[in-house]
Write a protein that holds these residues in place. Sequence first.
Motif, mmCIF file in Angstrom:
data_model
loop_
_atom_site.group_PDB
_atom_site.id
_atom_site.type_symbol
_atom_site.label_atom_id
_atom_site.label_comp_id
_atom_site.label_asym_id
_atom_site.label_seq_id
_atom_site.Cartn_x
_atom_site.Cartn_y
_atom_site.Cartn_z
ATOM 1 N N LEU A 94 0.846 -1.209 0.000
ATOM 2 C CA LEU A 94 0.000 0.000 0.000
ATOM 3 C C LEU A 94 0.873 1.248 0.000
ATOM 4 O O LEU A 94 0.616 2.220 -0.726
ATOM 5 N N THR A 95 1.925 1.229 0.826
ATOM 6 C CA THR A 95 2.809 2.395 0.921
ATOM 7 C C THR A 95 3.485 2.664 -0.418
ATOM 8 O O THR A 95 3.514 3.793 -0.905
ATOM 9 N N ARG A 96 4.010 1.591 -1.016
ATOM 10 C CA ARG A 96 4.731 1.786 -2.287
ATOM 11 C C ARG A 96 3.781 2.216 -3.400
ATOM 12 O O ARG A 96 4.192 2.871 -4.360
ATOM 13 N N THR A 97 2.515 1.848 -3.291
ATOM 14 C CA THR A 97 1.547 2.210 -4.322
ATOM 15 C C THR A 97 1.095 3.669 -4.198
ATOM 16 O O THR A 97 0.958 4.377 -5.199
ATOM 17 N N PHE A 98 0.889 4.131 -2.951
ATOM 18 C CA PHE A 98 0.263 5.444 -2.754
ATOM 19 C C PHE A 98 1.234 6.574 -2.415
ATOM 20 O O PHE A 98 0.914 7.738 -2.663
ATOM 21 N N VAL A 99 2.366 6.239 -1.787
ATOM 22 C CA VAL A 99 3.137 7.307 -1.145
ATOM 23 C C VAL A 99 4.386 7.653 -1.953
ATOM 24 O O VAL A 99 5.307 6.844 -2.064
ATOM 25 N N PRO A 100 4.447 8.846 -2.519
ATOM 26 C CA PRO A 100 5.658 9.250 -3.227
ATOM 27 C C PRO A 100 6.747 9.661 -2.233
ATOM 28 O O PRO A 100 6.454 9.931 -1.065
ATOM 29 N N GLU A 101 7.990 9.712 -2.688
ATOM 30 C CA GLU A 101 9.050 10.281 -1.873
ATOM 31 C C GLU A 101 8.634 11.720 -1.531
ATOM 32 O O GLU A 101 8.141 12.438 -2.391
ATOM 33 N N GLY A 102 8.771 12.081 -0.267
ATOM 34 C CA GLY A 102 8.326 13.406 0.161
ATOM 35 C C GLY A 102 6.842 13.494 0.469
ATOM 36 O O GLY A 102 6.348 14.543 0.862
ATOM 37 N N GLY A 103 6.117 12.374 0.296
ATOM 38 C CA GLY A 103 4.690 12.335 0.621
ATOM 39 C C GLY A 103 4.474 12.287 2.125
ATOM 40 O O GLY A 103 5.421 12.423 2.914
ATOM 41 N N LEU A 104 3.220 12.081 2.518
ATOM 42 C CA LEU A 104 2.883 12.137 3.948
ATOM 43 C C LEU A 104 2.065 10.914 4.351
ATOM 44 O O LEU A 104 1.031 10.622 3.743
ATOM 45 N N ILE A 105 2.541 10.225 5.393
ATOM 46 C CA ILE A 105 1.764 9.137 6.010
ATOM 47 C C ILE A 105 1.296 9.622 7.365
ATOM 48 O O ILE A 105 2.061 10.230 8.119
ATOM 49 N N VAL A 106 0.031 9.377 7.665
ATOM 50 C CA VAL A 106 -0.569 9.826 8.930
ATOM 51 C C VAL A 106 -1.143 8.614 9.656
ATOM 52 O O VAL A 106 -1.712 7.719 9.026
ATOM 53 N N ALA A 107 -0.987 8.599 10.975
ATOM 54 C CA ALA A 107 -1.583 7.538 11.792
ATOM 55 C C ALA A 107 -1.860 8.095 13.177
ATOM 56 O O ALA A 107 -1.161 8.997 13.633
ATOM 57 N N PRO A 108 -2.873 7.555 13.876
ATOM 58 C CA PRO A 108 -3.086 7.963 15.259
ATOM 59 C C PRO A 108 -1.908 7.524 16.136
ATOM 60 O O PRO A 108 -1.121 6.667 15.740
ATOM 61 N N SER A 109 -1.839 8.104 17.329
ATOM 62 C CA SER A 109 -0.765 7.753 18.252
ATOM 63 C C SER A 109 -1.320 7.676 19.670
ATOM 64 O O SER A 109 -2.184 8.466 20.038
ATOM 65 N N PRO A 110 -0.837 6.715 20.499
ATOM 66 C CA PRO A 110 0.164 5.690 20.183
ATOM 67 C C PRO A 110 -0.438 4.551 19.371
ATOM 68 O O PRO A 110 -1.570 4.164 19.587
ATOM 69 N N SER A 111 0.370 4.026 18.428
ATOM 70 C CA SER A 111 -0.116 2.916 17.613
ATOM 71 C C SER A 111 1.051 2.079 17.117
ATOM 72 O O SER A 111 2.155 2.149 17.658
ATOM 73 N N TYR A 112 0.770 1.292 16.075
ATOM 74 C CA TYR A 112 1.748 0.334 15.537
ATOM 75 C C TYR A 112 2.957 1.086 14.987
ATOM 76 O O TYR A 112 2.816 1.967 14.125
ATOM 77 N N LEU A 113 4.138 0.724 15.495
ATOM 78 C CA LEU A 113 5.339 1.503 15.172
ATOM 79 C C LEU A 113 5.825 1.295 13.740
ATOM 80 O O LEU A 113 6.599 2.085 13.217
ATOM 81 N N LEU A 114 5.342 0.240 13.098
ATOM 82 C CA LEU A 114 5.795 -0.024 11.727
ATOM 83 C C LEU A 114 5.383 1.090 10.754
ATOM 84 O O LEU A 114 6.054 1.319 9.753
ATOM 85 N N TYR A 115 4.278 1.790 11.032
ATOM 86 C CA TYR A 115 3.821 2.817 10.083
ATOM 87 C C TYR A 115 4.902 3.882 9.867
ATOM 88 O O TYR A 115 5.126 4.356 8.761
ATOM 89 N N ARG A 116 5.568 4.247 10.960
ATOM 90 C CA ARG A 116 6.651 5.239 10.822
ATOM 91 C C ARG A 116 7.801 4.657 10.003
ATOM 92 O O ARG A 116 8.380 5.341 9.150
#
Length: 347
Positions: A94-116
């Motif tokens: 999913l990350t490689r499909t949607f997120v360009p270099e310099g893009g933004l990933i958002v997640a609630p916190s505290p949560s699964y550390l893999l998202y970062r």
Amino acid sequence: MTQFLRPSVRAMAGYTPGEQPRDEVFVKLNTNENPYPPSPRVLAALAEALTGERLRKYPDPHGTAFRHAAARTFAIDPDGILIGNGSDDVLTILTRTFVPEGGLIVAPSPSYLLYRTLADIQGAHFQTVPFTPDWRLPRPWPVRGASLTFVANPNSPTGTLVPTADLERLAEEIDGPLAIDEAYVDFAPENALRLARRPNVIVTRTLSKSYALAGLRFGFAVADPALVREFNKVKDSYNCDTLSLAAAAAAVLDQDYLRETRGKVLATRARLTDALRGLGFEVLPSQANFVWCRRPDRPVRAIYEELKQQHILVRYMSYAGYGDGLRISVGTDAEIDHLLAELARLA
Ligand SMILES: *Cc1c(COP(=O)(O)O)cnc(C)c1O
């Protein structure tokens, strides 16, 4: 050669998985493995798949038999299913499909550390949104323009569940893709699978926890078939092997077995929660196969260390701006009795 490294890779810390001790025997309550074995039908499917002829050939790159089994079990379109080598592989796709270099990933916190970590690898920015004090999502959602938003539900490490209606509202509110990570949803009273019919929602599942197949490595995503076609361009052609595909199909077809082991886990979860509270821990109401507990009076690192000396492994976690706690997987009743006896001695 380090001068040739991508700066984003050089700068990142890397994901630290929970300890997997190999030499010593531990009561292992740190990575949310199921304490019960997988379905006997899974073992039979593996035995059947284990022939020289099957292993000689490449696996089905599309996982057709698994997708039809899952489609039947969950009443969904087989073309709306992406297969993955564990759901971490699905999250990477999913990350490689949607997120360009310099893009933004958002997640609630505290949560699964893999998202970062996924954002770091991609050379993307990562922004967290704190949960509200009652473990819901803030409204209005404070971020616009994310390339991808992850919400683990039930959440890890807290075990808390956001109502499906709130996720639906979030999907309407944000303009981009929303990945709902349902790694623990089989232990919860509701799930968001129906939201995968929306064009911007991807629901991810794993066989590692509720199906007791963490060692097998199999996960999947459910989404609009138009999106799944794009994910399939990005994934490795043969990301799932012959054995895991055969086992995964058998696993999702045996829902009776899942219900049986889930019942035992939920009963032990209730008992563990009550007992921890009795020992003076603050325990959030969990909808997963683990509980998150803290001490109102002090940090819990020393408790983690002492348990480890007694060959009991739990997961210690500390989050900036939130504090620390112990995430304890729901083991067998005997394992939990052993843990509680040690905690009573320490307290
Ligand atoms: C365990 C877990 C996963 C990944 O499971 P896999 O073993 O890679 O299938 C994904 N998300 C969360 C929140 C998890 O806890």
